[in-house]
Design a protein around this motif. Structure first.
Motif, PDB file in Angstrom:
ATOM      1  N   ALA A 123      10.533  36.318 -92.934  1.00  0.00           N
ATOM      2  CA  ALA A 123      10.292  35.692 -94.234  1.00  0.00           C
ATOM      3  C   ALA A 123      10.738  36.607 -95.367  1.00  0.00           C
ATOM      4  CB  ALA A 123       8.814  35.334 -94.380  1.00  0.00           C
ATOM      5  N   VAL A 124      10.556  37.913 -95.196  1.00  0.00           N
ATOM      6  CA  VAL A 124      10.973  38.873 -96.225  1.00  0.00           C
ATOM      7  C   VAL A 124      12.492  38.926 -96.344  1.00  0.00           C
ATOM      8  CG1 VAL A 124      10.995  41.324 -96.845  1.00  0.00           C
ATOM      9  CG2 VAL A 124       8.894  40.285 -95.986  1.00  0.00           C
ATOM     10  N   THR A 125      13.174  38.912 -95.217  1.00  0.00           N
ATOM     11  CA  THR A 125      14.623  39.141 -95.218  1.00  0.00           C
ATOM     12  C   THR A 125      15.449  37.864 -95.336  1.00  0.00           C
ATOM     13  OG1 THR A 125      14.633  39.104 -92.778  1.00  0.00           O
ATOM     14  CG2 THR A 125      14.391  41.247 -93.866  1.00  0.00           C
ATOM     15  N   HIS A 126      14.879  36.703 -94.932  1.00  0.00           N
ATOM     16  CA  HIS A 126      15.678  35.483 -94.883  1.00  0.00           C
ATOM     17  C   HIS A 126      15.185  34.369 -95.810  1.00  0.00           C
ATOM     18  CE1 HIS A 126      16.972  37.520 -91.220  1.00  0.00           C
ATOM     19  NE2 HIS A 126      17.984  36.685 -91.132  1.00  0.00           N
ATOM     20  N   PRO A 128      12.838  31.678 -95.626  1.00  0.00           N
ATOM     21  CA  PRO A 128      13.011  30.387 -94.946  1.00  0.00           C
ATOM     22  C   PRO A 128      12.966  29.212 -95.919  1.00  0.00           C
ATOM     23  CG  PRO A 128      11.379  31.754 -93.823  1.00  0.00           C
ATOM     24  CD  PRO A 128      11.702  32.449 -95.095  1.00  0.00           C
ATOM     25  N   SER A 129      13.771  28.199 -95.648  1.00  0.00           N
ATOM     26  CA  SER A 129      13.829  27.014 -96.492  1.00  0.00           C
ATOM     27  C   SER A 129      12.893  25.916 -96.012  1.00  0.00           C
ATOM     28  CB  SER A 129      15.267  26.485 -96.549  1.00  0.00           C
ATOM     29  OG  SER A 129      15.726  26.165 -95.237  1.00  0.00           O
ATOM     30  N   VAL A 130      12.050  26.233 -95.028  1.00  0.00           N
ATOM     31  CA  VAL A 130      11.040  25.289 -94.536  1.00  0.00           C
ATOM     32  C   VAL A 130       9.679  25.969 -94.605  1.00  0.00           C
ATOM     33  CG1 VAL A 130      12.672  24.106 -93.018  1.00  0.00           C
ATOM     34  CG2 VAL A 130      11.339  26.031 -92.135  1.00  0.00           C
ATOM     35  N   PRO A 131       8.592  25.201 -94.646  1.00  0.00           N
ATOM     36  CA  PRO A 131       7.267  25.827 -94.717  1.00  0.00           C
ATOM     37  C   PRO A 131       6.912  26.564 -93.436  1.00  0.00           C
ATOM     38  CG  PRO A 131       7.051  23.459 -94.394  1.00  0.00           C
ATOM     39  CD  PRO A 131       8.514  23.731 -94.659  1.00  0.00           C
ATOM     40  N   VAL A 132       6.182  27.647 -93.597  1.00  0.00           N
ATOM     41  CA  VAL A 132       5.654  28.417 -92.476  1.00  0.00           C
ATOM     42  C   VAL A 132       4.136  28.335 -92.542  1.00  0.00           C
ATOM     43  CG1 VAL A 132       5.469  30.692 -91.387  1.00  0.00           C
ATOM     44  CG2 VAL A 132       7.625  29.990 -92.466  1.00  0.00           C
ATOM     45  N   VAL A 133       3.505  27.979 -91.426  1.00  0.00           N
ATOM     46  CA  VAL A 133       2.057  27.952 -91.322  1.00  0.00           C
ATOM     47  C   VAL A 133       1.647  29.039 -90.330  1.00  0.00           C
ATOM     48  CG1 VAL A 133       0.022  26.607 -90.663  1.00  0.00           C
ATOM     49  CG2 VAL A 133       1.927  25.492 -91.849  1.00  0.00           C
ATOM     50  N   ALA A 134       0.842  29.983 -90.787  1.00  0.00           N
ATOM     51  CA  ALA A 134       0.411  31.109 -89.960  1.00  0.00           C
ATOM     52  C   ALA A 134      -0.957  30.806 -89.365  1.00  0.00           C
ATOM     53  CB  ALA A 134       0.363  32.387 -90.790  1.00  0.00           C
ATOM     54  N   VAL A 135      -1.091  31.005 -88.051  1.00  0.00           N
ATOM     55  CA  VAL A 135      -2.325  30.675 -87.332  1.00  0.00           C
ATOM     56  C   VAL A 135      -2.783  31.892 -86.535  1.00  0.00           C
ATOM     57  CG1 VAL A 135      -3.409  29.136 -85.648  1.00  0.00           C
ATOM     58  CG2 VAL A 135      -1.540  28.284 -87.089  1.00  0.00           C
ATOM     59  N   THR A 166       2.160  39.686 -91.176  1.00  0.00           N
ATOM     60  CA  THR A 166       2.522  38.618 -90.238  1.00  0.00           C
ATOM     61  C   THR A 166       2.583  37.262 -90.925  1.00  0.00           C
ATOM     62  OG1 THR A 166       0.223  38.177 -89.568  1.00  0.00           O
ATOM     63  CG2 THR A 166       1.439  39.862 -88.318  1.00  0.00           C
ATOM     64  N   ALA A 167       1.808  37.080 -91.988  1.00  0.00           N
ATOM     65  CA  ALA A 167       1.762  35.796 -92.694  1.00  0.00           C
ATOM     66  C   ALA A 167       2.595  35.811 -93.963  1.00  0.00           C
ATOM     67  CB  ALA A 167       0.310  35.439 -93.020  1.00  0.00           C
ATOM     68  N   TRP A 168       3.485  36.790 -94.097  1.00  0.00           N
ATOM     69  CA  TRP A 168       4.288  36.882 -95.321  1.00  0.00           C
ATOM     70  C   TRP A 168       5.120  35.609 -95.496  1.00  0.00           C
ATOM     71  CZ3 TRP A 168       3.560  41.022 -98.427  1.00  0.00           C
ATOM     72  CH2 TRP A 168       4.326  41.029 -99.601  1.00  0.00           C
ATOM     73  N   GLY A 169       5.067  35.035 -96.683  1.00  0.00           N
ATOM     74  CA  GLY A 169       5.839  33.835 -96.978  1.00  0.00           C
ATOM     75  C   GLY A 169       5.223  32.555 -96.471  1.00  0.00           C
ATOM     76  N   ALA A 170       4.083  32.621 -95.772  1.00  0.00           N
ATOM     77  CA  ALA A 170       3.451  31.410 -95.235  1.00  0.00           C
ATOM     78  C   ALA A 170       2.831  30.596 -96.370  1.00  0.00           C
ATOM     79  CB  ALA A 170       2.384  31.777 -94.208  1.00  0.00           C
TER      80      ALA A 170
END
Length: 384
Positions: A123-126, A128-135, A166-170
């Motif tokens: 998430a830091v380097t790329h 993402p253009s879609v949502p990320v859900v961290a579980v 681990t949840a960066w960008g989520a």
């Protein structure tokens, strides 16, 4: 709308793997699909067969950071773990390329990250253009109501910082908990019950048999189990481990049997045993609580998260914690599992339908344009 999901799973132990299996069933029942699963494992581990067989979708391995154990495979060595992670940086960059290829290949509507740290770095380097859900249950570390073990402020800070990484960008962080706690909308933190596999709900009730079940994450603890057994040969034990060169079943003698990790067999025995003695993995504790099986949680030495899990299990009424596989201590917990079983089962059942709703909402509310990554100095300050 049917969602196409990409799972990214931290593969150390079995907890995050079984959580992914459970969510896959919920998504399938709701008409959604898992297009691919990317599993992060260290180089001396393999993805268990039961996990691969649980998915119709392809399962891709990537090299991911993992803990370094001592020579006896009993305790975690934090500084050796850090040195190894730094030394394998080029390998992890290659893993990020593999992860990026999976995202491009599947074009998912949502990425579900089960505590894999490389997804945070991705998430830091790329961006993402879609949502990320961290579980993960570790996101409870970020909740103000969570009670950490006394002392060890440095490790507490590190555990919280790693959870944030681990949840960066989520867009959402789903914190799995052994007990209800208020949501934290301003922190994108939602508290949900454990993600239990369908097999847990199929287990019969009231079929207790005179044996104890043992689960050891690090095979070096087997000697400790054997020593206790030789002093108590009349107590029947079934012990599960993840030793790569072990046979599926090894009988030490008439009352001690070692089993290679097999999730269905493990659940059947957990539902019938008098009690569970286990390294303090969150998922094993949660499954035992649902089945009303008292627990003795034994944190892996040097593994701060497991120490937190053990303290949390006692707080939730699951049983007792200890520093050794002295199975005699479990006898003081017999009967405690039944006391909290009804309350815990209601908590689990009440939250099951919410997981799919959270993913659907994440896709529905995701902005069309991704947020640019923070400058490096701001990332460091916010993570701290």
């Amino acid at each position: 709308m049917s969602l196409r999901c990409l799972f990214v799973v931290q593969g150390e132990g079995r907890g995050h793997l079984t959580q992914a299996m459970a969510l896959r069933h919920m998504l399938q029942d709701a008409g959604h699909q898992v297009a691919e699963v990317v599993v992060g494992k260290s180089d001396n581990q393999a993805v268990p067969t039961f996990f691969r067989e649980a998915f119709e979708a392809p399962v891709t391995n990537i090299e991911s950071p993992g803990f370094v154990s001592d020579d006896a495979d009993r305790s975690v060595r934090p500084w050796a773990t850090l040195r190894r992670m730094l030394g394998r940086t080029p390998t992890f960059w290659h893993s990020l390329d593999t992860l990026d290829a999976a995202v491009d290949r599947r074009d998912p509507d949502v990425v579900v990250n089960f505590f894999e740290p490389l997804m945070g770095l991705y998430a830091v380097t790329h961006s993402p253009s879609v949502p990320v859900v961290a579980v993960a249950h570790q996101y409870m570390f970020l909740h103000p109501d969570y009670r950490f073990p006394a002392g060890r402020w440095g490790r507490r800070w590190a555990a919280r910082a790693f959870a944030r990484l681990t949840a960066w960008g989520a867009s959402r962080r789903l914190a799995l908990s052994l007990y209800p706690a208020p949501d934290r909308p301003r922190d994108t933190l939602t508290v949900l019950p454990p993600l239990l596999r369908p097999g847990v709900f199929r287990q019969p009730q009231g079929e207790n048999e005179p044996f104890f079940l043992v689960y050891i994450l690090n095979s070096g603890y087997a000697n400790e189990v054997v020593r206790w057994h030789e002093q108590n040969p009349g107590v029947r034990l079934h012990c599960f481990w993840d030793r790569p060169d072990a046979a599926p079943v090894e009988a030490y003698d008439e009352t001690l049997t070692f089993h290679q990790l097999d999730d269905e067999k493990f659940l059947r025995l957990m539902a019938r045993c008098r009690g569970l003695v286990s390294t303090a993995g969150f998922e094993s504790i949660a499954e035992a609580m649902y089945l009303g099986t008292p627990v003795q949680a034994v944190p892996v030495a040097g593994h701060y998260e497991q120490r937190c899990n053990a303290v949390d299990a006692v707080r939730a009424g699951a049983g007792v914690c200890s520093t050794q596989f002295n199975i005699g201590r479990l006898r003081t917990a017999l009967g405690r599992g039944a006391e909290q079983r009804g309350r815990f089962r209601r908590w689990v059942r009440r939250g099951r339908c919410q997981f799919v709703r959270e993913l659907e909402a994440a896709v529905r509310e995701f902005p069309a344009e991704p947020t640019p990554p923070l400058p490096m100095e701001d990332r460091i300050l916010e993570t701290a």
